[in-house]
Write a protein that holds these residues in place. Structure first.
Motif, short mmCIF file in Angstrom:
data_model
loop_
_atom_site.label_atom_id
_atom_site.label_comp_id
_atom_site.label_asym_id
_atom_site.label_seq_id
_atom_site.Cartn_x
_atom_site.Cartn_y
_atom_site.Cartn_z
N ASN A 40 0.84 -1.17 0.00
CA ASN A 40 0.00 0.00 0.00
C ASN A 40 0.88 1.24 0.00
O ASN A 40 1.73 1.36 0.87
N LEU A 41 0.71 2.12 -0.99
CA LEU A 41 1.54 3.34 -1.00
C LEU A 41 0.64 4.55 -1.06
O LEU A 41 -0.20 4.65 -1.95
N GLY A 42 0.83 5.47 -0.15
CA GLY A 42 0.04 6.70 -0.15
C GLY A 42 -1.45 6.42 -0.23
O GLY A 42 -2.19 7.11 -0.91
N LEU A 71 0.20 -3.35 -4.87
CA LEU A 71 0.38 -4.78 -5.16
C LEU A 71 -0.64 -5.58 -4.35
O LEU A 71 -0.88 -5.29 -3.18
N HIS A 72 -1.24 -6.60 -5.00
CA HIS A 72 -2.18 -7.44 -4.27
C HIS A 72 -1.76 -8.90 -4.35
O HIS A 72 -1.55 -9.42 -5.44
N THR A 108 7.87 -1.39 -7.55
CA THR A 108 7.38 -1.49 -6.18
C THR A 108 7.67 -2.87 -5.61
O THR A 108 8.08 -3.01 -4.46
N LEU A 109 7.49 -3.90 -6.44
CA LEU A 109 7.77 -5.26 -5.99
C LEU A 109 9.23 -5.40 -5.55
O LEU A 109 9.52 -5.90 -4.46
N MET A 110 10.13 -4.92 -6.39
CA MET A 110 11.55 -5.05 -6.06
C MET A 110 11.90 -4.24 -4.83
O MET A 110 12.68 -4.67 -3.98
N ARG A 111 11.34 -3.04 -4.77
CA ARG A 111 11.65 -2.18 -3.62
C ARG A 111 11.12 -2.80 -2.33
O ARG A 111 11.71 -2.64 -1.26
N THR A 112 10.02 -3.51 -2.44
CA THR A 112 9.48 -4.13 -1.23
C THR A 112 10.35 -5.31 -0.81
O THR A 112 10.55 -5.55 0.38
#
Ligand code: ATP
Ligand code: MG
Lengths: 288, 330, 236
Positions: free
Chosen positions: C11-13, C18-19, C43-47
């Motif tokens: 969840n961002l902002g 991503l689900h 986002t996936l990689m950063r997570t």
């Protein structure tokens, strides 16, 4: 302005240049905090003022030599700022930090008034001057100019050559990417913040040899460092030194034109500068 | 449904409280005691700072822009009003309008400069402007009479009771304005801007424009308080309007009450009353002590009670206060 | 199994980016994630590395849960991310950039030197210009520095976000070949690519990310021949 002959004009300019050197030193440290570490530290000027006072008392009243004094002063500035960064600043948003540092600034400034009175103190060093072709140069000022240049050079070398310095640069450029390298960015930032405070303490020692100090002096130096580091471009340490020289110079000239409105003109120039070139004179790099 | 009922009850309670407070304040000047001038002065000073804090809140609460030189707008309002009257012999209304105009221009310039760069610039630039006005008003002796300041012509001596009601009306109006802005499209826009500027931009909000608009609204509000100040105090000096002391008090009132809330400053004004009392009590001794206390209050409140006193009272006024004071840790 | 992601949501902002992502990377494997712009690949990689926080789900690295670790701690476990847009330390030289990658074992100069040599073997261009500022290099060379810097951390899992972004075909070929070579050194690779066809060719396995969910997965070959993939991502 007409009544001023050339040698006196040069005397004022050179003197301005020398004080500009010390301005450059503390502004570099401010610039480093603001641009690099992203801390908007409004207590900066007050800590500088405090260091000036402590130096004054060390010299006039306490019987400790400059070396033990320096060790104690630098050590305590380092530790205090490290703890503040670690427990307060690093966890909070910029605007919260602005207010907190503002509060701390008020505390220091008013504590100084309470303890030392608002009467200005001056070391009253008897100025030795050398005269070259009618131009007078004060030795103390000259020494301070060189000392600030050397200190900054040392800091630059530290940043460029040592592992710790390089790590700081990496974190400063991009905290996230630095953490990808396994660097604990927050710890590095705390360390860098404390180093900037040591530089600040050193600037205070040097400043009090040139100027008198009073509790409200911090506000003026805070403003100066802000101007200077804007002119240099945020985070640009070397640029801040040269901007410091420039501002020292400019202050001298403005004082020749009209000592009454020197400050007002300075603010105006600054505002105009912000409109025309908000990114600073010495900016080249973009940061990731 | 039960929650709705609770909400309504609370709303009723708090509006009853507000009405009761208003009635007391309205009737207060009718009481005849020798203490009255003293009490009214305390209240008027509080009203002034409540209004200033509301104006400051528009920037800090809605836009996340910290004005560290808010006294500039206030002081300029006072100075221009009195200068127009003294030097150009215009009517009070015109003088107030002209000071509003000057402040709007100043706010526009400040807004336009600082939105081009980082947010901390706003704080620095406002601080610098306040300093500029301070040195200008000190040094430009021919016009401002320097530290001695300017005095309002006796023509405009209003009865203290009228002034009290004017100030009270201003408080009501200012609180209403902030409440209205928050419920309006502008408020939603500004809040979205404060909470996530990048997101706001990507949704097509013209963030720069709204920041400038907010700066102008806030400056005009402060300017009007300045005009009132010169009517009330009848003289103005650089040291009484352009110093950081004034800005600091504004910030403290806003903070103690609850940053970014409409009702917060009313609670925060307690500090103005305490301040006046302490100053009267300590007099000139222990110079610096009040400053230390203010500094402590400011720092401690941000650290330990970032949402201010209003968060204790839970006055349903939290929609603009910050939910999480912590920075996201990466 | 090297990396194991279960029901990950992010969840961002206030937005669900991503689900319920499920994704694995095995030892000695190249895994590719493809998806349109804004699908949530970065986002996936950063997570995974910890720059973004997961709102639910677990990330296991070598069967140990790493959700609560900071990104620098994850890096120290042996995960490297070559970030989107390369993100070099622009005022540092090539050598300094590579050295920063060696930060976890900086006190061991011999090990630093050995790894530097390995990277220079992979990218000889860098060896010749090691004292030049990194922002003076071409895009392809910068990508080499960025990959080299990632490898300096001796990762077990190397993640590359948009290897081919803005690069010429010749360089992409060369970089992809280098990536394949990494498997020989026991390094697994998880990469995100826009250049779908080429990426799928070298992939052991691949996932298709659409609007924050994984809609397809399979061997590289399977996806290469999949109608949906061909239509949506290869413009066929
Ligand atoms: N900090 C954030 N706050 C809010 N939304 C964000 C944030 N970061 C990314 N997003 C959104 O998340 C979505 C996915 O972004 P992400 O960068 O992961 O996509 P991507 O697949 O890597 O795209 P690209 O191919 O352009 O690199 C986008 O819609 C983006 O706008
Ligand atoms: Mg991406």
């Amino acid at each position: 302005m007409g009544s001023l002959d050339f040698p006196s004009f040069m005397t004022i300019l050179i003197s301005g240049l020398c004080t500009g050197g010390v301005y450059g030193l503390f502004s570099s440290s401010f610039s480093f905090q603001l641009g690099a570490l992203n801390v908007a530290d409004f207590s900066f000027g007050s800590w500088l003022m405090l260091s000036m006072y402590l130096t004054f008392f060390m010299y006039k009243e306490w019987n400790i030599g400059i070396i033990p004094f320096g060790v104690i002063l630098f050590g305590s500035y380092f530790i205090i700022s490290f703890l503040m960064s670690k427990f307060i600043y690093i966890k909070r948003k910029t605007d919260d930090n602005m207010i907190i540092t503002m509060g701390i600034s008020l505390i220091i400034q008013n504590a100084a008034t309470l303890l030392f009175s608002s009467y200005p103190r001056s070391l009253g060093i008897i100025e030795k001057t050398i005269v070259v072709g009618g131009v007078q140069i004060t030795i103390t000022k000259l020494i301070m100019l060189f000392l600030s240049a050397i200190l900054l050079l040392g800091f630059q070398l530290f940043l460029n050559k040592t592992w710790t310095g390089k790590t700081i640069r990496a974190v400063v450029q991009n905290k996230e990417v630095a953490s990808l390298m396994g660097i604990n960015s927050n710890r590095v930032i705390n360390l860098a913040f404390s180093l900037s405070y040591v530089m600040l303490a050193a600037s205070g020692i040097m400043l009090v040899t040139l100027f008198s100090v009073e509790p409200t002096a911090g506000g003026f130096y805070q403003m100066m460092s802000f101007f200077i580091c804007i002119i240099a471009g945020l985070g640009n340490i070397r640029g801040a030194f040269f901007s410091g020289l420039l501002i020292g110079f400019l202050t001298a000239i403005l004082n020749i034109i009209s000592s009454q409105f020197a400050m007002v003109m300075m603010f105006l120039i600054f505002v105009i500068f912000l409109v025309v070139k908000p990114t600073g004179l010495f900016t080249a790099k973009s940061r990731g | 449904m039960i929650i709705m009922d609770d909400k309504k009850k609370n709303l009723l309670k708090s509006s009853l409280g507000v009405i009761a407070l208003l009635v007391v304040l309205l009737l207060l000047p009718l009481i005849q005691t020798s203490m009255m001038p003293f009490i009214m002065n305390l209240l008027i000073m509080s009203f002034i700072y409540i209004c200033l804090a509301e104006s400051w809140n528009i920037l800090a609460g809605f836009c996340g822009l910290l004005s560290m030189g808010h006294c500039a707008f206030f002081g300029l309002g006072a100075y221009i009003t009195v200068m127009v009257i003294i030097y150009f012999d215009m009517t009070l209304l015109l003088a107030i309008l002209i000071s509003v105009l000057f402040n709007s221009i100043l706010a526009y310039i400040i807004g336009a400069i600082s939105i081009r760069v980082k947010d901390i610039f706003f704080a620095m630039v406002t601080l610098a402007v306040a300093q500029l006005l301070f040195s200008l008003s000190m040094q430009w002796v021919d016009v401002t009479r320097g530290p001695r300041g300017l005095i309002m012509p006796p023509l405009y001596n209003l009865d203290r009771r009228y002034l009290y009601y004017i100030a009270l009306a201003m408080v009501v109006i200012y609180v209403a304005i902030v409440l209205l802005i928050r419920r309006s499209r502008l408020g939603t826009m500004l809040l979205s801007l404060r909470d996530n500027e990048i997101l706001a931009k990507s949704l097509g909000v013209n963030t720069s424009k709204w920041k400038i608009v907010a700066t102008i609204i806030s400056a005009v509000m402060a300017s009007l308080v300045g005009s009132f100040y010169i009517l009330y105090i009848r003289s103005v000096q650089p040291g009484s309007v352009f110093t950081f002391d004034v800005t600091m008090k504004i910030m403290i009132v806003a903070f103690i009450g609850g940053r970014g809330t409409a009702k917060g400053p009313i609670l925060g004004a307690i500090i103005i009353i305490i301040d006046e009392l302490i100053r009267g009590w300590l007099g000139g001794t222990y110079a610096g002590l009040p400053g230390i206390i203010y500094g402590l209050i400011l720092a401690l409140f941000v650290v330990f009670m970032p949402n201010g006193l209003i968060s204790i009272f839970n006055l349903k006024d939290k929609s603009t206060s910050r939910s999480a004071p912590k920075k996201e840790v990466i | 199994m090297l990396l194991n992601i279960n029901n990950l949501s992010v969840n961002l902002g206030g937005l669900n980016i991503l689900h319920d992502i499920n994704l694995n990377v095995n030892d000695r494997e190249i895994v590719v994630v493809v998806g349109a712009n804004g699908a949530g690949k970065s986002t996936l990689m950063r997570t995974i590395i910890g720059l973004n926080k997961a709102s639910s789900g677990t990330i296991l690295f070598e069967n140990k849960e790493i959700n609560t670790l900071q990104s620098y701690e994850r890096a120290n476990l042996g995960i490297s991310l070559v970030p989107e847009g390369r993100m070099l330390f622009s005022d540092m030289t090539v050598l300094e950039n590579l050295q920063m990658g060696a930060y976890p074992y900086r006190k061991n100069p011999k090990r630093v030197k050995e790894n530097l040599e390995k990277v220079f073997d992979l990218f000889p261009v860098l060896y010749k210009n090691q004292n030049r500022k990194s922002n003076t290099f071409s895009g392809g060379e910068q990508q080499m520095i960025s990959i080299g810097r990632g490898l300096m951390g001796e990762p077990k899992l190397l993640m590359i976000d948009e290897l081919s972004l803005g690069l010429a075909q010749k360089i992409i070929d060369l970089l992809l070949k280098t990536v394949q070579k990494l498997l020989l050194n026991n390094i697994s690779v998880l990469m995100v690519e826009q250049n779908v066809r080429q990426a799928l060719k070298i992939a052991n396995r691949a996932y298709v990310l659409d609007n924050g969910s994984i809609v397809l997965s399979g061997s590289g070959e399977d996806l290469l021949n999949n109608d949906h993939v061909q239509k949506a991502y290869m413009g066929l």
